[in-house]
Design a protein around this motif. Sequence first.
Motif, mmCIF file in Angstrom:
data_model
loop_
_atom_site.group_PDB
_atom_site.id
_atom_site.type_symbol
_atom_site.label_atom_id
_atom_site.label_comp_id
_atom_site.label_asym_id
_atom_site.label_seq_id
_atom_site.Cartn_x
_atom_site.Cartn_y
_atom_site.Cartn_z
ATOM 1 N N PHE A 195 -9.490 -56.781 -23.933
ATOM 2 C CA PHE A 195 -10.833 -57.414 -22.866
ATOM 3 C C PHE A 195 -11.571 -57.231 -24.847
ATOM 4 O O PHE A 195 -11.283 -57.185 -25.670
ATOM 5 N N THR A 196 -12.067 -58.353 -24.697
ATOM 6 C CA THR A 196 -13.504 -58.653 -25.588
ATOM 7 C C THR A 196 -14.371 -57.552 -25.655
ATOM 8 O O THR A 196 -15.150 -58.069 -24.553
ATOM 9 N N LEU A 197 -15.511 -58.238 -25.861
ATOM 10 C CA LEU A 197 -16.511 -57.850 -26.054
ATOM 11 C C LEU A 197 -17.171 -57.947 -25.301
ATOM 12 O O LEU A 197 -18.361 -56.812 -25.043
ATOM 13 N N PRO A 198 -17.569 -59.263 -24.725
ATOM 14 C CA PRO A 198 -18.696 -59.312 -23.868
ATOM 15 C C PRO A 198 -17.859 -59.710 -22.718
ATOM 16 O O PRO A 198 -18.649 -58.762 -21.797
ATOM 17 N N GLU A 199 -16.572 -59.062 -22.316
ATOM 18 C CA GLU A 199 -16.193 -58.675 -21.347
ATOM 19 C C GLU A 199 -15.943 -57.410 -20.975
ATOM 20 O O GLU A 199 -16.630 -56.513 -20.461
ATOM 21 N N VAL A 200 -16.219 -55.915 -21.666
ATOM 22 C CA VAL A 200 -16.713 -54.354 -22.112
ATOM 23 C C VAL A 200 -17.796 -54.708 -21.196
ATOM 24 O O VAL A 200 -17.810 -53.565 -21.088
ATOM 25 N N ALA A 201 -18.947 -56.174 -22.113
ATOM 26 C CA ALA A 201 -20.289 -55.358 -22.036
ATOM 27 C C ALA A 201 -20.517 -55.866 -20.618
ATOM 28 O O ALA A 201 -21.444 -55.481 -20.211
ATOM 29 N N LEU A 202 -19.711 -56.718 -19.762
ATOM 30 C CA LEU A 202 -20.163 -56.866 -18.269
ATOM 31 C C LEU A 202 -19.560 -55.494 -17.772
ATOM 32 O O LEU A 202 -19.804 -55.494 -16.504
ATOM 33 N N LEU A 203 -18.289 -55.079 -18.036
ATOM 34 C CA LEU A 203 -18.164 -53.635 -17.451
ATOM 35 C C LEU A 203 -19.426 -53.012 -17.824
ATOM 36 O O LEU A 203 -19.746 -51.650 -16.874
ATOM 37 N N TYR A 235 -26.595 -60.192 -21.434
ATOM 38 C CA TYR A 235 -25.644 -60.122 -22.976
ATOM 39 C C TYR A 235 -24.507 -60.834 -22.721
ATOM 40 O O TYR A 235 -24.041 -62.032 -23.121
ATOM 41 N N ALA A 236 -24.058 -59.940 -21.924
ATOM 42 C CA ALA A 236 -22.585 -60.785 -21.200
ATOM 43 C C ALA A 236 -22.957 -61.747 -20.628
ATOM 44 O O ALA A 236 -21.714 -62.873 -20.419
ATOM 45 N N LEU A 237 -23.487 -61.804 -19.325
ATOM 46 C CA LEU A 237 -23.405 -62.804 -18.545
ATOM 47 C C LEU A 237 -23.806 -64.279 -18.929
ATOM 48 O O LEU A 237 -22.999 -65.291 -19.072
ATOM 49 N N VAL A 238 -24.296 -63.984 -20.393
ATOM 50 C CA VAL A 238 -24.765 -65.415 -21.354
ATOM 51 C C VAL A 238 -23.598 -65.697 -22.518
ATOM 52 O O VAL A 238 -23.214 -66.785 -22.374
ATOM 53 N N THR A 239 -22.801 -64.800 -22.556
ATOM 54 C CA THR A 239 -21.954 -65.107 -23.756
ATOM 55 C C THR A 239 -20.432 -65.601 -23.379
ATOM 56 O O THR A 239 -19.650 -66.119 -23.577
ATOM 57 N N LEU A 240 -20.377 -64.628 -22.030
ATOM 58 C CA LEU A 240 -19.045 -65.311 -21.111
ATOM 59 C C LEU A 240 -18.941 -66.192 -20.610
ATOM 60 O O LEU A 240 -20.206 -67.173 -20.310
ATOM 61 N N ASP A 241 -17.806 -67.345 -20.811
ATOM 62 C CA ASP A 241 -17.456 -68.788 -20.003
ATOM 63 C C ASP A 241 -16.921 -68.135 -19.098
ATOM 64 O O ASP A 241 -15.366 -68.190 -18.278
ATOM 65 N N ILE A 242 -17.522 -68.103 -17.011
ATOM 66 C CA ILE A 242 -17.409 -67.483 -15.755
ATOM 67 C C ILE A 242 -17.355 -68.714 -15.179
ATOM 68 O O ILE A 242 -18.218 -69.932 -15.229
#
Length: 290
Positions: free
Chosen positions: A80-88, A154-161
């Motif tokens: 998992f990348t940092l943004p993905e861990v940030a979402l968790l 931060y996670a929602l802004v950074t991730l490409d979901i």
Amino acid sequence: MAEVRAEVVAVAEPESAFAERSRLVEGVRAYGLIVAMWLRSTMAYRASFVMTAVGNFVATGFDFVTIVLMFGHVDVLGGFTLPEVALLYGTSATAFGLCDLLLGSMERLGRRVRDGTLDTLLVRPVPVLAQVAADRFALRRLGRITQGLVVLGYALVTLDIAWSPVKVVMLPLMVLSGAAIFGAVFVAGAAFQFYVQDAAEVQSAFTYGGTTLLQYPPSVFAKDLVRGVTFVVPLAFVSWLPALYVLGRDYPLDLPRWVAFLPPVVAVGCWVLAGLAWRAGLRAYRSTGS
């Protein structure tokens, strides 16, 4: 004679259901009144409140700082990348923060049982659960919620979901359901303290320890531990399962993807079990006599 008994049962069941609803409404109202009292007390010293809330924000923020420092040495953690861990992290921290704000005082029950002050709550015409939950309501815990929301943002802004209406609805739903699941664990842990008065640390292992566990990807843990927090104490439904669905990732236990939609159902089931445990514990309580 059988017809008379049937009529009595038919009348008693609605009355019993009405009594349960009435007691629930009474408990919510009492909780609100007690919380309002503590809010007035807190706002009497606003500078103190601001400082403690900021302190709570900073103290809880060190958890995410630790994760950021880890990613200073690795590119991925358990895949998992940092943004993905940030979402968790953000979903579990926000869910736990809401629960801690509303029910965090439940951990003090063991102390009340030991010193006998629980007796004063029993003689009041208000549900004991509402009194214990609202006791010393700490508005400073908003700092934890704010910190979780910042990381989540931060996670929602950074991730490409690849967003869809289902994923958009799932995000707030998993936070609210997660808070409800944590709340059930708080109540069940408090019920356990009726039997083992010095068990606040055991309760904290599943609440504070549980939220720390959920802040990391499930892939970094042994599968036996993942099974335990999925099928025994279902904390995985707080963030892991729905968050992995949002990210488009598979769960380590190869569960079907529709289980990501079960957090509300799991929350209701947990509260039913927690309510039964609370009632059993309250019936088993014996006063200290002091």
